[in-house]
Design an enzyme around this catalytic site. Structure first.
Site, PDB file in Angstrom:
ATOM      1  N   PHE A  11      28.879  30.843  29.912  1.00 40.91           N
ATOM      2  CA  PHE A  11      28.505  30.064  28.736  1.00 40.91           C
ATOM      3  C   PHE A  11      27.069  30.268  28.323  1.00 40.91           C
ATOM      4  O   PHE A  11      26.142  30.190  29.155  1.00 40.91           O
ATOM      5  CB  PHE A  11      28.669  28.559  29.018  1.00 40.91           C
ATOM      6  CG  PHE A  11      30.088  28.096  29.119  1.00 40.91           C
ATOM      7  CD1 PHE A  11      30.815  27.774  27.982  1.00 40.91           C
ATOM      8  CD2 PHE A  11      30.692  27.968  30.361  1.00 40.91           C
ATOM      9  CE1 PHE A  11      32.123  27.345  28.081  1.00 40.91           C
ATOM     10  CE2 PHE A  11      32.005  27.541  30.468  1.00 40.91           C
ATOM     11  CZ  PHE A  11      32.725  27.227  29.330  1.00 40.91           C
ATOM     12  N   ASP A  12      26.861  30.471  27.041  1.00 41.18           N
ATOM     13  CA  ASP A  12      25.599  30.096  26.437  1.00 41.18           C
ATOM     14  C   ASP A  12      25.577  28.573  26.449  1.00 41.18           C
ATOM     15  O   ASP A  12      26.618  27.926  26.326  1.00 41.18           O
ATOM     16  CB  ASP A  12      25.521  30.615  25.002  1.00 41.18           C
ATOM     17  CG  ASP A  12      24.366  30.002  24.245  1.00 41.18           C
ATOM     18  OD1 ASP A  12      23.226  30.176  24.689  1.00 41.18           O
ATOM     19  OD2 ASP A  12      24.629  29.328  23.237  1.00 41.18           O
ATOM     20  N   CYS A  13      24.412  27.976  26.575  1.00 38.89           N
ATOM     21  CA  CYS A  13      24.343  26.511  26.644  1.00 38.89           C
ATOM     22  C   CYS A  13      23.938  25.884  25.312  1.00 38.89           C
ATOM     23  O   CYS A  13      24.633  25.023  24.779  1.00 38.89           O
ATOM     24  CB  CYS A  13      23.355  26.090  27.736  1.00 38.89           C
ATOM     25  SG  CYS A  13      23.242  24.296  27.948  1.00 38.89           S
ATOM     26  N   THR A  16      26.098  25.808  22.017  1.00 37.61           N
ATOM     27  CA  THR A  16      27.501  25.865  22.429  1.00 37.61           C
ATOM     28  C   THR A  16      27.914  24.577  23.131  1.00 37.61           C
ATOM     29  O   THR A  16      28.915  23.952  22.769  1.00 37.61           O
ATOM     30  CB  THR A  16      27.731  27.068  23.368  1.00 37.61           C
ATOM     31  OG1 THR A  16      27.293  28.265  22.724  1.00 37.61           O
ATOM     32  CG2 THR A  16      29.205  27.197  23.733  1.00 37.61           C
TER      33      THR A  16
END
Length: 255
Positions: A11-13, A16
């Protein structure tokens, strides 16, 4: 290709899982008032995106909280005002206060049952610690720009993540990179040969907000407008699978 084909979700945080645009806009309010300007939401975000991407390329080893302070001072200069070191540092330290998207924690808790969860973020470790508390899930691996020494969209960040996951038995084709930003995430994920899921949080808005527009439109394998939609899609696959198994078990055996 189905969601169930993967072992790890990377994941990008920010953008997102964490609503960085809302958090960032709140942190900019003092500077906006000081400048005495009437600015649209997108104007503020697009200005920030331009300077942030440039600063990340210029100073790849600078921790994100410090980098945000530099960006804050550069935005102020464009708006015709000066800032103090304290004001810049306060903006840079705002990351742990940025709110979580309402669906992120529940979706992650569901997905944790089926996948290894991994963070690949343009952030420093201390800032992410505050965001992680809001996400209410334990990530299996956390890779930050501070760990790697560069910022996405650098290919170095994706190579670093792939190498470390491979060392833990997770092969490249078993990784689904999950992100909002086409610029920071999907283009370099394409170059790295990773499958990707676009969480299009900005589907009801124009432009690219706090990220730079991509040079070209990248490929993505899945598209959802929220983490809740992604979790629901996975859940539906599991329901369909169980129904199919139940149906097969009811078939009479021929003698």
């Amino acid at each position: 290709m189905q969601l169930t084909d993967f072992k790890a979700l990377t994941f990008d945080c920010y953008g997102t899982l964490i609503d960085w645009e809302t958090g960032m806009l709140k942190a900019y309010q003092d500077l906006i008032a000081k400048a005495g300007k009437t600015l649209t939401r997108d104007r503020v975000l697009e200005t920030h995106a331009r300077y942030e991407a440039d600063q990340e390329a210029r100073t790849p080893a600078m921790p994100y909280s410090e980098l945000l302070g530099v960006v804050h001072s550069r935005v102020a200069q464009e708006w015709g005002v000066s800032t103090t070191a304290e004001e810049n540092a306060r903006f840079g330290g705002s990351v742990p206060d940025w709110p979580v998207f309402p669906d992120s924690a529940v979706a992650l808790q569901y997905l944790k049952k089926y996948y290894k969860l991994v963070i690949l973020s343009n952030v420093d470790r201390a800032s992410f610690k505050g965001s992680n508390a809001r996400l209410q899930v334990e990530f299996d691996y956390i890779f930050t720009a501070q760990d790697i020494g560069s910022y996405k969209p650098s290919q170095k960040n994706f190579d670093y993540m792939i190498e470390r996951l491979t060392a833990h038995g997770i092969r490249k084709h078993e990784i689904l990179h999950t992100a909002e930003s086409l610029f920071h995430d999907h283009l370099p994920a394409n170059k790295a040969g990773l499958a990707s899921a676009w969480i299009h949080r900005r589907h009801a808005q124009q432009g690219f907000g706090a990220t730079r527009p991509p040079d070209t439109m990248p490929h993505y394998d899945f598209k959802f407008t929220s983490m809740a939609d992604m979790a629901h899609a996975h859940q539906q696959l599991m329901i369909n699978f169980l129904q199919k198994v139940a149906s097969l078990n009811q078939i009479p055996t021929k003698i």
